[in-house]
Design an enzyme around this catalytic site. Structure first.
Site, PDB file in Angstrom:
ATOM      1  N   THR A 167      86.891 -16.472  59.039  1.00 27.96           N
ATOM      2  CA  THR A 167      87.735 -17.482  59.328  1.00 27.96           C
ATOM      3  C   THR A 167      87.374 -18.692  60.151  1.00 27.96           C
ATOM      4  O   THR A 167      86.193 -18.333  61.140  1.00 27.96           O
ATOM      5  CB  THR A 167      88.727 -16.826  60.197  1.00 27.96           C
ATOM      6  OG1 THR A 167      89.265 -15.856  59.422  1.00 27.96           O
ATOM      7  CG2 THR A 167      90.160 -17.570  60.950  1.00 27.96           C
ATOM      8  N   ARG A 195      98.438 -10.844  50.264  1.00 25.86           N
ATOM      9  CA  ARG A 195      98.078 -10.355  51.751  1.00 25.86           C
ATOM     10  C   ARG A 195      98.184 -11.510  52.720  1.00 25.86           C
ATOM     11  O   ARG A 195      97.317 -12.678  52.445  1.00 25.86           O
ATOM     12  CB  ARG A 195      96.679  -9.550  51.695  1.00 25.86           C
ATOM     13  CG  ARG A 195      96.353  -8.913  53.255  1.00 25.86           C
ATOM     14  CD  ARG A 195      95.499  -9.986  53.861  1.00 25.86           C
ATOM     15  NE  ARG A 195      94.924  -9.489  54.957  1.00 25.86           N
ATOM     16  CZ  ARG A 195      93.994 -10.158  55.970  1.00 25.86           C
ATOM     17  NH1 ARG A 195      93.757 -11.223  55.557  1.00 25.86           N
ATOM     18  NH2 ARG A 195      93.648  -9.681  56.943  1.00 25.86           N
ATOM     19  N   GLY A 197      97.147 -12.559  56.611  1.00 24.90           N
ATOM     20  CA  GLY A 197      96.542 -11.912  57.887  1.00 24.90           C
ATOM     21  C   GLY A 197      97.056 -12.700  59.030  1.00 24.90           C
ATOM     22  O   GLY A 197      98.245 -12.998  59.165  1.00 24.90           O
ATOM     23  N   ASP A 198      96.435 -12.421  60.141  1.00 29.19           N
ATOM     24  CA  ASP A 198      96.889 -12.837  61.436  1.00 29.19           C
ATOM     25  C   ASP A 198      97.074 -14.736  61.561  1.00 29.19           C
ATOM     26  O   ASP A 198      97.709 -15.254  62.442  1.00 29.19           O
ATOM     27  CB  ASP A 198      95.963 -12.667  62.547  1.00 29.19           C
ATOM     28  CG  ASP A 198      94.499 -13.212  62.409  1.00 29.19           C
ATOM     29  OD1 ASP A 198      93.877 -13.994  63.145  1.00 29.19           O
ATOM     30  OD2 ASP A 198      93.858 -12.770  61.588  1.00 29.19           O
ATOM     31  N   THR A 218      89.279 -15.075  65.470  1.00 28.08           N
ATOM     32  CA  THR A 218      88.991 -14.636  64.109  1.00 28.08           C
ATOM     33  C   THR A 218      88.506 -13.054  64.143  1.00 28.08           C
ATOM     34  O   THR A 218      88.358 -12.734  65.321  1.00 28.08           O
ATOM     35  CB  THR A 218      87.354 -15.478  63.864  1.00 28.08           C
ATOM     36  OG1 THR A 218      86.868 -14.786  62.633  1.00 28.08           O
ATOM     37  CG2 THR A 218      86.752 -15.350  64.962  1.00 28.08           C
ATOM     38  N   GLY A 219      88.252 -12.473  63.141  1.00 26.50           N
ATOM     39  CA  GLY A 219      87.922 -11.148  63.202  1.00 26.50           C
ATOM     40  C   GLY A 219      88.751 -10.410  62.187  1.00 26.50           C
ATOM     41  O   GLY A 219      89.505 -10.695  61.285  1.00 26.50           O
ATOM     42  N   HIS A 220      89.093  -9.086  62.692  1.00 29.60           N
ATOM     43  CA  HIS A 220      89.843  -8.300  61.761  1.00 29.60           C
ATOM     44  C   HIS A 220      91.202  -8.539  61.770  1.00 29.60           C
ATOM     45  O   HIS A 220      91.902  -8.276  62.760  1.00 29.60           O
ATOM     46  CB  HIS A 220      89.469  -6.767  62.034  1.00 29.60           C
ATOM     47  CG  HIS A 220      90.507  -5.805  61.054  1.00 29.60           C
ATOM     48  ND1 HIS A 220      90.935  -4.419  61.383  1.00 29.60           N
ATOM     49  CD2 HIS A 220      90.691  -5.694  59.856  1.00 29.60           C
ATOM     50  CE1 HIS A 220      91.601  -3.985  60.493  1.00 29.60           C
ATOM     51  NE2 HIS A 220      91.301  -4.548  59.339  1.00 29.60           N
ATOM     52  N   GLY A 221      91.807  -9.277  60.954  1.00 32.17           N
ATOM     53  CA  GLY A 221      93.172  -9.762  60.934  1.00 32.17           C
ATOM     54  C   GLY A 221      94.144  -9.021  61.220  1.00 32.17           C
ATOM     55  O   GLY A 221      95.246  -9.310  62.273  1.00 32.17           O
TER      56      GLY A 221
END
Lengths: 310, 346
Positions: A167, A195, A197-198, A218-221
């Site tokens: 992201t 899907r 995400g965040d 950013t990272g694991h949503g």
């Protein structure tokens, strides 16, 4: 201390062969955002400009270069937020446009809503005269390669998410003290159709408040969503923590509570900034007082004059 | 443990006296009570200027839903089961704008949003703009339990529904005759005109929060959106931290009201941050709603529950239909400062 802009190009595991592209990409974007600010532009103009550049750069997982969903399609999410009014605009699962961050801004500026999704987001784009681009123009060989690898029945889930750029996002404070953030992504590699995400979720992918500061994540949503990471970091700042401490607290909590890794760029109303990450790497760059700062690996912090041609 | 916060008690009549004294008696036994935690279910049927002709049906609807939720707990279910059962009951009731009784968007279609969240793990499931599903809250739960994701939107959400055997129902079964007529009347207006009247519009999102005997909290929120909304408009309801949030360390919240304002202040998460800093549930809710009114001029409502069983139903709109069940007592209200109770048979 003002103005200032900080950008990120994703937190994760960036293989060595892509690290130079990542660094030069975020540096370019930071320079572009800073040029807007120096020219008297607003923090919103600056973050949208910086993120648009990263969307146009095929090396990042946003706009062109987005990862593919399980069907091999590109579905993109983005958000912008204005710290003065707390107004925001977001799009989720939007297709066939080059710059989701700009569409998100249109949602904020031209509608009384905060978020449009899927076909509705696309209908709005066409109504606004946003050009429809063929999906192929957003898809890179690299994305196809990663997608194909992931489809293999014995694909390693950890390896699957490695190597993809993340992201992208930016935060900024302009000379008038107005704060803004923007975040954009193609999402999770091989995600289910639809899907989200965040990124387009306010408080998750980003948050901006003139009275507290701004964060882009950013990272694991899914992990970011569970802890509403951007809003969490700002709660810490509201309670007196510095930009670094607040960011680290948020990231540490996300790791211990839900086992997720990520990164953030954070700024406060005075112009203090931080680029922090709990993942292996995060491509980031900041511009302030005519100085460019950037890094990729943990602990890395390079500075040079902003006017130094890259 | 207080059921009624001090300032709310002042607004009530003889009920408050009982609760002030009850609180004093209980403080001695608090530690014992914690081991046999009191379960609570609170529901809302939307915060807005509910017209008199809908008042009775709204109140009886939330009362029935709260009882449904509590029954789920009595049957051995947990907080997630309770909020799902309560919200399903509200979705099935055409008087509320969720599932059955949903509003039509600008294209004359139904687009539904929902979220559910489990405070023990922070796991969550949400759907936005899913079409023609009778119980979006159950689909949201399926996203939480059957996928690695939290949120699915649009055609992807419908594809997933099909894959888990959730039936698509015809628009006619979800939309009332009244709604269809209202939509016909208004579809010729320009979108800009509609926005001016936003504050008068129905914001009858539904939601529930619960704490079970093990101290686990959960929340759920569901909506059909605003009549004639832009296609694909997503409000606060399915957005984690805004339409709802649940965390065993602080509590669970479900919000209703002007969606865009709720999003601007991430209302659910804001209320819980106040609780984390030590404010009682009612005060946390009031402070957050006041902030939303002051900072972004938005009105709304919230139901909240803490892991120890403290709960509140708070709103800054003209009315909010709400109900709560605790210890076989059913509480409910509609107008500000209205707080009625009924004893439920054991």
């Amino acid at each position: 201390m003002l103005p200032v802009v900080v950008v990120h190009g994703g937190a994760g595991h960036i293989p060595k062969e892509r690290s130079e592209t990542a660094a030069s990409g975020v540096c370019s974007a930071a320079r572009a955002g800073y040029a807007v600010l120096r020219g008297g532009g607003s923090s919103m103009d600056a973050v949208v400009e910086a993120v648009s550049q990263l969307e146009n750069n095929p090396s990042f997982n946003a706009g062109c270069g987005s990862v593919l969903n399980v069907k091999g399609e590109v579905e993109m999410d983005a958000i912008v937020m204005d710290g003065k009014t707390l107004g925001s605009g977001a799009v989720s699962a939007v297709r066939n446009i080059a710059n989701p961050v700009q569409l998100a801004r249109l949602v904020m500026d031209k509608t009384s809503h905060a978020c449009l999704t899927a076909e509705g987001a696309n209908q709005f784009a066409w109504a606004m005269g946003v050009p429809k681009v063929p999906e192929e123009s957003l898809i890179t060989e690299y994305s196809v390669m990663r997608w194909t690898k992931n489809l293999a029945p014995d694909a390693n889930p950890v390896e699957c998410q490695m190597g993809k750029m993340g992201t992208v996002g930016a935060v900024a404070v302009d000379s008038e003290g107005n704060i803004a953030c923007a975040t954009s992504t193609g999402g999770l590699l091989n995600k289910m159709v639809g899907r989200v995400g965040d990124t387009p979720c306010i408080g998750g992918g980003g948050y901006a408040d003139n009275e507290a500061g701004a964060v882009s994540t950013t990272g694991h949503g899914e992990a970011i969503m569970k802890v509403t990471l951007a809003r969490l970091i700002l709660f810490h700042m509201e309670q007196g923590q510095s930009v670094e401490a607040a960011s680290d607290l948020g990231l540490a909590y996300m790791k211990s509570r839900v086992g997720g890794l990520g990164g953030v760029v954070t700024v406060d109303p005075q112009g203090h900034w931080a680029a922090r990450f709990s993942s292996l790497q995060m491509a980031w760059a900041a511009a302030q007082r005519d100085t460019l700062h950037y890094g990729l690996y943990a602990g890395e912090h390079v500075t040079q004059s902003i006017d130094n041609p890259h | 443990m207080c059921q009624v916060s001090a300032d709310e008690a002042e607004n009530n009549t003889q009920i408050s006296q009982n609760h002030v004294s009850m609180a004093e008696v209980l403080s001695e036994e608090d530690r014992e009570r914690k081991s046999k935690m009191s379960a609570v279910v609170v529901v809302h049927g939307g915060a807005w200027a509910i017209p008199d002709e809908l008042a009775e049906a709204s109140v009886s609807g939330v009362k029935a839903a709260a009882c449904e939720g509590f029954s789920a707990l009595k049957r051995g279910g947990n907080a997630v089961d309770a909020v799902e059962a309560a919200v399903r009951a509200l979705e099935d009731n055409t008087v509320f704008n969720a599932g059955h009784g949903a509003a039509l968007n600008a294209n004359g279609e139904v687009e539904l949003d929902a979220i559910i969240m489990d405070g023990s793990t922070l796991a969550s499931g949400a759907v936005s703009c899913v079409k023609n599903i009778a119980n979006p809250v159950s689909l949201a739960r399926a996203v939480m339990e059957k996928t690695a994701h939290i949120m699915l939107t649009g055609r992807g959400a419908n594809m997933f529904a099909e894959s888990v055997g959730v039936a698509t129902v015809p628009t006619e079964t979800l939309v009332t005759e009244y709604e269809r007529k209202e939509w016909e009347k208004r579809k010729h207006y320009v979108a800009g005109v509609m926005e001016d009247f936003n504050s008068q519009w129905a914001h009858d999102t539904v939601g529930a929060v619960a704490v079970d005997c093990a101290g686990n909290v959960a929340c759920a929120t569901s909506t059909g959106g605003i009549r004639n909304k832009m296609v694909g408009r997503v409000g606060d309801s399915p957005i984690i931290g805004s339409g709802g949030y649940a965390d065993n360390f602080s509590g669970a919240v479900s919000c209703t009201g002007h969606g865009e304002s709720i999003l601007k202040v991430t209302l659910a998460r804001l209320i819980l941050s106040h609780i984390e800093q030590g404010k009682p549930v009612a005060e946390a809710s009031q402070a957050s709603l006041r902030y939303m009114g002051d900072r972004v001029r938005g009105a709304g409502g919230a139901i909240a529950v803490s892991p120890s069983g403290q709960w509140a139903a708070t709103f800054t709109t003209e009315r909010m239909a709400w109900a709560a069940v605790e210890d076989d007592v059913l509480w409910y209200g509609l107008d500000p400062n209205m707080r009625l109770k009924e004893q439920l048979s054991k």
